[in-house]
Design a protein around this motif. Structure first.
Motif, PDB file in Angstrom:
ATOM      1  N   LEU A   1       0.817  -1.213   0.000  1.00  0.00           N
ATOM      2  CA  LEU A   1       0.000   0.000   0.000  1.00  0.00           C
ATOM      3  C   LEU A   1       0.853   1.267   0.000  1.00  0.00           C
ATOM      4  CD1 LEU A   1      -2.989   0.820   0.106  1.00  0.00           C
ATOM      5  CD2 LEU A   1      -2.810   0.901   2.586  1.00  0.00           C
ATOM      6  N   SER A   2       2.001   1.209   0.678  1.00  0.00           N
ATOM      7  CA  SER A   2       2.833   2.411   0.802  1.00  0.00           C
ATOM      8  C   SER A   2       3.497   2.808  -0.513  1.00  0.00           C
ATOM      9  CB  SER A   2       3.903   2.186   1.864  1.00  0.00           C
ATOM     10  OG  SER A   2       4.750   1.106   1.495  1.00  0.00           O
ATOM     11  N   THR A   3       3.510   1.902  -1.513  1.00  0.00           N
ATOM     12  CA  THR A   3       4.164   2.228  -2.783  1.00  0.00           C
ATOM     13  C   THR A   3       3.228   2.909  -3.779  1.00  0.00           C
ATOM     14  OG1 THR A   3       3.621   0.072  -3.770  1.00  0.00           O
ATOM     15  CG2 THR A   3       5.661   0.223  -2.476  1.00  0.00           C
ATOM     16  N   LEU A   4       1.936   2.918  -3.513  1.00  0.00           N
ATOM     17  CA  LEU A   4       0.972   3.483  -4.458  1.00  0.00           C
ATOM     18  C   LEU A   4       0.922   4.996  -4.335  1.00  0.00           C
ATOM     19  CD1 LEU A   4      -2.049   1.019  -4.111  1.00  0.00           C
ATOM     20  CD2 LEU A   4      -0.135   0.912  -5.701  1.00  0.00           C
TER      21      LEU A   4
ATOM     22  N   GLN B   1      -3.288   6.322  -7.836  1.00  0.00           N
ATOM     23  CA  GLN B   1      -3.370   4.867  -8.004  1.00  0.00           C
ATOM     24  C   GLN B   1      -4.243   4.239  -6.919  1.00  0.00           C
ATOM     25  OE1 GLN B   1       0.783   3.940  -7.912  1.00  0.00           O
ATOM     26  NE2 GLN B   1       1.128   4.439 -10.074  1.00  0.00           N
ATOM     27  N   LEU B   2      -4.127   4.719  -5.682  1.00  0.00           N
ATOM     28  CA  LEU B   2      -4.959   4.192  -4.601  1.00  0.00           C
ATOM     29  C   LEU B   2      -6.424   4.519  -4.839  1.00  0.00           C
ATOM     30  CD1 LEU B   2      -5.371   2.798  -1.935  1.00  0.00           C
ATOM     31  CD2 LEU B   2      -4.689   4.897  -0.765  1.00  0.00           C
ATOM     32  N   ALA B   3      -6.711   5.747  -5.312  1.00  0.00           N
ATOM     33  CA  ALA B   3      -8.102   6.114  -5.604  1.00  0.00           C
ATOM     34  C   ALA B   3      -8.687   5.204  -6.683  1.00  0.00           C
ATOM     35  CB  ALA B   3      -8.163   7.573  -6.044  1.00  0.00           C
ATOM     36  N   LYS B   4      -7.926   4.921  -7.705  1.00  0.00           N
ATOM     37  CA  LYS B   4      -8.409   4.043  -8.776  1.00  0.00           C
ATOM     38  C   LYS B   4      -8.589   2.612  -8.272  1.00  0.00           C
ATOM     39  CE  LYS B   4      -6.390   6.980 -12.339  1.00  0.00           C
ATOM     40  NZ  LYS B   4      -5.356   7.151 -13.373  1.00  0.00           N
ATOM     41  N   LEU B   5      -7.729   2.181  -7.358  1.00  0.00           N
ATOM     42  CA  LEU B   5      -7.903   0.862  -6.748  1.00  0.00           C
ATOM     43  C   LEU B   5      -9.233   0.788  -6.007  1.00  0.00           C
ATOM     44  CD1 LEU B   5      -6.977  -1.936  -5.723  1.00  0.00           C
ATOM     45  CD2 LEU B   5      -5.713  -0.755  -3.917  1.00  0.00           C
ATOM     46  N   LEU B   6      -9.573   1.849  -5.239  1.00  0.00           N
ATOM     47  CA  LEU B   6     -10.840   1.860  -4.497  1.00  0.00           C
ATOM     48  C   LEU B   6     -12.025   1.813  -5.452  1.00  0.00           C
ATOM     49  CD1 LEU B   6     -10.079   4.487  -1.711  1.00  0.00           C
ATOM     50  CD2 LEU B   6      -9.833   2.008  -1.645  1.00  0.00           C
ATOM     51  N   VAL B   7     -11.938   2.536  -6.572  1.00  0.00           N
ATOM     52  CA  VAL B   7     -13.033   2.532  -7.546  1.00  0.00           C
ATOM     53  C   VAL B   7     -13.247   1.120  -8.089  1.00  0.00           C
ATOM     54  CG1 VAL B   7     -13.762   3.359  -9.811  1.00  0.00           C
ATOM     55  CG2 VAL B   7     -12.772   4.948  -8.169  1.00  0.00           C
ATOM     56  N   MET B   8     -12.171   0.440  -8.459  1.00  0.00           N
ATOM     57  CA  MET B   8     -12.310  -0.897  -9.046  1.00  0.00           C
ATOM     58  C   MET B   8     -12.771  -1.917  -8.004  1.00  0.00           C
ATOM     59  SD  MET B   8      -9.207  -1.112 -11.852  1.00  0.00           S
ATOM     60  CE  MET B   8      -7.899  -0.481 -10.795  1.00  0.00           C
ATOM     61  N   ARG B   9     -12.373  -1.756  -6.751  1.00  0.00           N
ATOM     62  CA  ARG B   9     -12.895  -2.636  -5.706  1.00  0.00           C
ATOM     63  C   ARG B   9     -14.396  -2.445  -5.542  1.00  0.00           C
ATOM     64  NH1 ARG B   9      -9.654  -5.086  -1.926  1.00  0.00           N
ATOM     65  NH2 ARG B   9     -11.252  -4.745  -0.344  1.00  0.00           N
ATOM     66  N   LYS B  10     -14.838  -1.202  -5.597  1.00  0.00           N
ATOM     67  CA  LYS B  10     -16.263  -0.930  -5.522  1.00  0.00           C
ATOM     68  C   LYS B  10     -16.974  -1.507  -6.749  1.00  0.00           C
ATOM     69  CE  LYS B  10     -18.322   0.920  -2.927  1.00  0.00           C
ATOM     70  NZ  LYS B  10     -19.176   0.401  -1.828  1.00  0.00           N
ATOM     71  N   GLY B  11     -16.346  -1.416  -7.930  1.00  0.00           N
ATOM     72  CA  GLY B  11     -16.941  -1.989  -9.130  1.00  0.00           C
ATOM     73  C   GLY B  11     -17.122  -3.500  -9.004  1.00  0.00           C
ATOM     74  N   LEU B  12     -16.114  -4.202  -8.450  1.00  0.00           N
ATOM     75  CA  LEU B  12     -16.261  -5.643  -8.231  1.00  0.00           C
ATOM     76  C   LEU B  12     -17.366  -5.937  -7.231  1.00  0.00           C
ATOM     77  CD1 LEU B  12     -12.508  -6.760  -8.085  1.00  0.00           C
ATOM     78  CD2 LEU B  12     -14.128  -7.126  -9.940  1.00  0.00           C
ATOM     79  N   GLU B  13     -17.499  -5.066  -6.211  1.00  0.00           N
ATOM     80  CA  GLU B  13     -18.589  -5.236  -5.242  1.00  0.00           C
ATOM     81  C   GLU B  13     -19.947  -5.103  -5.925  1.00  0.00           C
ATOM     82  OE1 GLU B  13     -20.381  -2.682  -1.506  1.00  0.00           O
ATOM     83  OE2 GLU B  13     -18.202  -2.762  -1.754  1.00  0.00           O
TER      84      GLU B  13
ATOM     85  N   LEU C   1      -6.112  -7.379  -7.850  1.00  0.00           N
ATOM     86  CA  LEU C   1      -5.938  -5.954  -7.553  1.00  0.00           C
ATOM     87  C   LEU C   1      -4.978  -5.756  -6.393  1.00  0.00           C
ATOM     88  CD1 LEU C   1      -9.586  -4.583  -7.898  1.00  0.00           C
ATOM     89  CD2 LEU C   1      -7.725  -4.390  -9.540  1.00  0.00           C
ATOM     90  N   ALA C   2      -5.053  -6.619  -5.376  1.00  0.00           N
ATOM     91  CA  ALA C   2      -4.210  -6.456  -4.195  1.00  0.00           C
ATOM     92  C   ALA C   2      -2.736  -6.671  -4.523  1.00  0.00           C
ATOM     93  CB  ALA C   2      -4.651  -7.429  -3.100  1.00  0.00           C
ATOM     94  N   ALA C   3      -2.446  -7.442  -5.560  1.00  0.00           N
ATOM     95  CA  ALA C   3      -1.049  -7.742  -5.910  1.00  0.00           C
ATOM     96  C   ALA C   3      -0.527  -6.890  -7.059  1.00  0.00           C
ATOM     97  CB  ALA C   3      -0.918  -9.223  -6.270  1.00  0.00           C
TER      98      ALA C   3
ATOM     99  N   ILE D   1      -9.207   7.238   5.588  1.00  0.00           N
ATOM    100  CA  ILE D   1      -8.117   7.119   6.549  1.00  0.00           C
ATOM    101  C   ILE D   1      -7.320   5.851   6.243  1.00  0.00           C
ATOM    102  CG2 ILE D   1      -7.492   7.147   8.982  1.00  0.00           C
ATOM    103  CD1 ILE D   1      -9.099   9.569   8.007  1.00  0.00           C
ATOM    104  N   LEU D   2      -5.985   5.978   6.179  1.00  0.00           N
ATOM    105  CA  LEU D   2      -5.104   4.844   5.961  1.00  0.00           C
ATOM    106  C   LEU D   2      -4.551   4.356   7.290  1.00  0.00           C
ATOM    107  CD1 LEU D   2      -5.206   6.190   3.096  1.00  0.00           C
ATOM    108  CD2 LEU D   2      -2.914   5.283   2.743  1.00  0.00           C
ATOM    109  N   PRO D   3      -4.222   3.082   7.419  1.00  0.00           N
ATOM    110  CA  PRO D   3      -3.712   2.561   8.698  1.00  0.00           C
ATOM    111  C   PRO D   3      -2.363   3.121   9.106  1.00  0.00           C
ATOM    112  CG  PRO D   3      -4.524   0.785   7.301  1.00  0.00           C
ATOM    113  CD  PRO D   3      -4.476   2.008   6.451  1.00  0.00           C
ATOM    114  N   ASP D   4      -1.636   3.776   8.179  1.00  0.00           N
ATOM    115  CA  ASP D   4      -0.302   4.279   8.527  1.00  0.00           C
ATOM    116  C   ASP D   4      -0.300   5.731   8.970  1.00  0.00           C
ATOM    117  OD1 ASP D   4      -0.878   5.531   6.169  1.00  0.00           O
ATOM    118  OD2 ASP D   4       0.817   4.707   5.042  1.00  0.00           O
TER     119      ASP D   4
END
Length: 409
Positions: A255-258, A262-274, A296-298, A350-353
């Motif tokens: 997560l720290s490398t995104l 890129q993180l926002a687009k990841l959230l959109v695609m996770r919502k799309g799969l949902e 997506l996670a990898a 909010i991110l865990p870090d």
């Protein structure tokens, strides 16, 4: 009478010519038959040798000039002797070549049994001199082993670099935390563990399980008080639940490398799969790969951007924003042209870090406005969580008044 003699002479001449032609044709037929018989015998010998190779390789063309061998021979016996001599010579040559091929095949089987994939050109290799072939086998295997060692060393170096970078990031983060604690102490404050000072949120499920002044299940929210006292930490923060804006650390392996986008687009695609959307990626062979949460996670950040650009997201690109937290104290950063036409709010996940993924959200715009056209996922950025404030919610339970009770009153 002379006329008759002339006619008889002409007939005799024609008969003689006809007989000459028949004799010549028979001679040619005999020669062709001898040549064809010898050629068939040679081919049968070559086929037998090829069978001994196991079907992996074949003899090269073995030259045999049977027509030239019988040229100038007059009698049938001399024709056959000449053809048989040429046949014997060609058979000997074919057998010698076959012996050399069998020797080379044995070398390939013994010296290259674990590296057969390096010798797909065996048909050409078996025709080489045996000493040359042995040297070639050793060279190819050594080059392959060296290349594999270089790849392994490059992979090990990559892992060392990644580990070094990770340690450096941890050291920088620890140094920043210590510096922040030192500044806090210089100001006369009290230290709290970073996990408690940055990552404390009370989620809707926790409030429903432990309501303050709650009588039953229905609730009417009313804010009673605000306080800055330390809050109990959340053991398992979740993403996507009602009133839970904290992202799960497991949504991405690194997560720290995104980047923020890129993180926002990841959230959109996770919502799309949902929502049941289908995301695909075309590989180098032209085949479509179905994308799931594990993929997506990898996926690295640049691949996430490619997936986002190559697929449709429909409602997911807007619905995912509704789960974000309102942000106060951070000015919006979008282009002034949006400010002129829309109302702008800043929201964040909010991110865990201790970071937060912040973005600008448009609303309003009138009858002809299109606030959803704002590319919030491209212009998202990271901000820092400076603290947490708890709001205590009081809920009430309501029930119907029986009709008989209304009459008595």
């Amino acid at each position: 009478m002379f006329k008759t003699i002339e006619d008889i002479s002409a007939q005799v001449r024609l008969k003689r010519l006809e007989l000459d032609k028949l004799v010549k044709a028979r001679k040619v037929a005999i020669r062709d038959e001898i040549v064809i018989t010898a050629a068939k015998a040679l081919q049968a010998h070559i086929d037998k040798i090829n069978e001994s190779f196991g079907g992996k390789v074949r003899l090269p063309a073995v030259p045999a000039d049977f027509a030239g061998a019988i040229k100038g021979k007059k009698t049938i016996s001399s024709l056959r002797d000449a053809a048989d001599s040429e046949l014997a010579r060609a058979k000997i040559e074919a057998s010698q070549i076959g012996d050399g091929i069998r020797t080379n095949l044995e070398c390939l089987r013994t010296l290259a049994k674990d590296h057969a994939f390096l010798f797909n050109d065996a048909q050409q290799l078996v025709l080489k001199d045996n000493e040359d072939l042995v040297a070639l086998i050793k060279v190819r295997i050594n080059e392959h082993l060296q290349a594999e060692e270089q790849k392994a060393e490059a992979q090990r170096e990559k892992i060392r670099q990644e580990e070094r970078q990770r340690l450096e990031q941890e050291q920088r983060a620890e140094a920043a935390r210590l510096e922040a604690e030192a500044r806090h102490l210089r100001r006369g404050g009290h230290l709290q563990p970073p996990a408690e000072s940055l990552l404390r949120h009370v989620d809707g499920d926790r409030r429903r399980q432990h309501p303050q002044g709650c009588v039953g299940g229905q609730r009417q929210p009313q804010i009673l008080k605000e306080q800055n006292t330390p809050l109990p930490s959340i053991e398992q923060p979740r993403y996507g639940g009602q009133g839970i804006p904290m992202l799960d650390a497991n949504i991405h392996e690194t997560l720290s490398t995104l980047t923020a986008s890129q993180l926002a687009k990841l959230l959109v695609m996770r919502k799309g799969l949902e929502f049941g959307y289908t995301y695909t990626l075309t590989d180098d062979d032209g085949q479509n790969i179905d994308i799931d949460l594990a993929f997506l996670a990898a996926a690295p950040g640049d691949l996430l951007e490619t997936l986002f650009d190559e697929n449709e997201h429909d409602d997911a690109i807007n619905e995912v924003r509704y789960e974000a937290e309102d942000v106060h104290g951070i000015p919006y950063w979008c282009h002034y042209s949006w400010d002129r036409n829309y109302e702008i709010d800043v929201k964040a996940f909010i991110l865990p870090d201790g970071r937060a993924l912040a973005f600008c959200e448009m609303s309003g715009g009138g009858k002809h406005g299109d606030p959803n056209a704002y590319p919030w996922e491209d212009e998202a950025k990271f901000i820092r969580v400076a603290g947490v404030e708890e709001r205590v919610i009081k809920t009430y339970k309501f029930e119907e008044i029986p009709e008989s009770a209304e009459v008595e009153q």
